[in-house]
Design an enzyme around this catalytic site. Structure first.
Site, PDB file in Angstrom:
ATOM      1  N   SER A 207       0.817  -1.208   0.000  1.00 45.65           N
ATOM      2  CA  SER A 207       0.000   0.000   0.000  1.00 45.65           C
ATOM      3  C   SER A 207       0.852   1.259   0.000  1.00 45.65           C
ATOM      4  O   SER A 207       2.037   1.237   0.343  1.00 45.65           O
ATOM      5  CB  SER A 207      -0.912   0.011   1.231  1.00 45.65           C
ATOM      6  N   GLU A 228       6.733  -0.806  -5.195  1.00 43.27           N
ATOM      7  CA  GLU A 228       5.674  -1.123  -6.157  1.00 43.27           C
ATOM      8  C   GLU A 228       4.373  -1.054  -5.373  1.00 43.27           C
ATOM      9  O   GLU A 228       4.083  -1.924  -4.551  1.00 43.27           O
ATOM     10  CB  GLU A 228       5.904  -2.506  -6.776  1.00 43.27           C
ATOM     11  N   CYS A 262      -2.833  -5.273  -8.221  1.00 37.74           N
ATOM     12  CA  CYS A 262      -2.491  -3.864  -8.436  1.00 37.74           C
ATOM     13  C   CYS A 262      -2.606  -3.485  -9.898  1.00 37.74           C
ATOM     14  O   CYS A 262      -2.876  -2.325 -10.226  1.00 37.74           O
ATOM     15  CB  CYS A 262      -1.093  -3.574  -7.899  1.00 37.74           C
TER      16      CYS A 262
END
Length: 454
Positions: A207, A228, A262
């Protein structure tokens, strides 16, 4: 968050784990440092063999590992098998190419000889997420270990058995003791690890708040990081596209991993000429997906990984509806045991709605209609994230515009955004920085040492 295996299909607590004490963390770091002194001098051929051994174990026992993955975080068993197999693929890729990627690079200067050599840094900290609990770790570990680094893993607290399984795989493959260790620790204990002078760098997939926290701590210690983070990837469809293929791929791109990726296609941006037809077909595809026990082969959508994630998506959708969005399909948690949220389609989301700037970690698609290319690109870029983007068109001029102007770490034309060991992976804006995989991935955590001889 407690370190525990909680089956998201049933809500049952399967096993609890005790977090390491500060003294135990220190002992593991001492072991890693000792291992590094010898491991850094091992040959590429030896590391290659160990990575190939790891790949063989992953392939041989993929179904067993998949059961652990599915039990802990809820993805379908068939997709968990594919994850174990993809983890083997990245091991084989760096086993084959690692030595070449790290070979000395010679340049003519006034010296007799001048070149760049690539040397390992030492202990690397990896803070990894639960959504791809094997793949995310192996895509870090394979290049890091091939480069001669050693690693400590702080995995998500809801996948401790996955974390321990990865360590066991690498040990069984032959990597020396201490080269890769799992640290069963909570988030608050990461500070001790990153501030330890023996730890030289860190990588995090997760996150925004977690990434900002780790980067801040590492920055205070002048240590490099790779982040990332989240994404809200656009999936843009224009009239020249093959609509049936785009619908089929778009359905998978939004709902794979139960919508918890994601790089999932979260925002469908449709040209007005094909919007109605595409949306009708997408609705039919979403409605046909089977929700159920992820261990069963016919299941398409399993539970969300945690109760907190279920609560988050319920709140996000409810807020969007309150702001004026329309629910075409789904929109409410299922009334059953476990953390199940159905495939959902939202339309007519008003400008300024909070959901437009958020990441949705569930099988929820937001659908928008645009008039032209400029409007599509502007809407696609109007988010704080920049991880991936998928654009569907067979018009060469449109393809070039999307490639040039979509603000993302990856642009896929007529295909689903996905990671590939052969290509660098990472984002822009608040999706993070740095690149994993490919040549860039193995050179992230090495010292590019300039050598000059006369």
């Amino acid at each position: 968050m407690a370190i525990a295996t909680i089956n998201p299909t049933t809500g049952e607590i399967c096993q609890r784990f005790k977090a390491l004490t500060p003294a135990e963390i220190d002992a593991k770091l001492a072991k890693a440092q000792g291992a590094f002194q010898a491991y850094r001098r091992t040959s590429f051929s030896q590391r290659r063999q160990w990575l190939e051994n790891a790949a063989a174990i992953l392939e041989r026992d993929a179904s067993k590992f998949a059961e652990i993955i599915t039990t802990e975080m809820g993805k379908t068993h068939k997709s968990a098998i594919a994850e174990a197999e993809k983890s083997a693929l990245v091991c084989r890729y760096y086993a084959e190419h690692g030595e070449q990627f790290l070979a000395n690079e010679y340049t003519e200067t006034q010296a007799t000889e001048s070149y760049v050599c690539y040397q390992p840094l030492g202990i690397l900290l990896a803070v990894m997420p639960w959504n791809f609990p094997f793949w995310q770790v192996f895509r870090f570990a394979a290049p890091a270990l091939m480069a001669g680094n050693v690693a400590v893993l702080k995995h998500a607290s809801n996948v401790p058995q996955c974390a321990l399984a990865v360590e066991a795989i690498l040990e069984a493959a032959g990597f020396p003791e201490g080269v890769f260790q799992t640290l069963l620790i909570g988030a608050a204990q990461v500070e001790q690890v990153i501030k330890d002078p023996r730890v030289k760098a860190a990588t995090l997939t997760g996150s925004e708040p977690a990434g900002a926290s780790l980067a801040s701590l590492a920055g205070q210690e002048i240590k490099p990081t790779l982040l990332e983070l989240g994404g809200s990837d656009p999936f843009v469809v224009f009239p020249s596209a093959d609509l049936d293929e785009a619908v089929a791929v778009g359905t998978v791109a939004r709902t794979m991993n139960n919508g918890q990726s994601c790089i999932a296609a979260k925002r469908f941006i449709l040209h007005e000429a094909i919007a109605a037809e595409f949306l009708e077909k997408l609705h039919l595809k979403f409605a046909s997906l089977k929700i159920g026990n992820p261990m069963e082969p016919e299941t398409d959508i399993g539970p969300l990984a945690t109760e907190g994630i279920l609560q988050d998506i319920s709140r996000q959708v409810d807020q969007a509806v309150a702001a004026g969005a329309k629910v075409l399909l789904g929109g409410r948690p299922l009334d059953r045991a476990g953390h199940f949220y159905p495939p959902t389609i939202l339309t007519e989301i008003p400008p300024g709605a909070k959901i437009l700037q958020e990441e949705l970690f569930a099988p929820v698609a937001m659908v928008f209609t645009v008039k032209d290319l400029d409007q599509a690109i502007a809407l696609a870029n109007d988010i704080p994230f920049g991880l991936g983007a998928s654009a569907w068109t067979n018009d060469p001029a449109e393809q070039k515009r999307f490639i040039r102007d979509l603000d993302a770490g990856a642009v896929f034309i007529n295909g689903m955004v996905k990671s590939d060991p052969r290509l660098p992976f990472g984002g822009t804006k608040r999706s993070g920085y740095g690149r994993e995989l490919g040549l860039a991935g193995i050179r992230t955590f090495v010292n590019a040492k300039t050598v000059w001889l006369k």
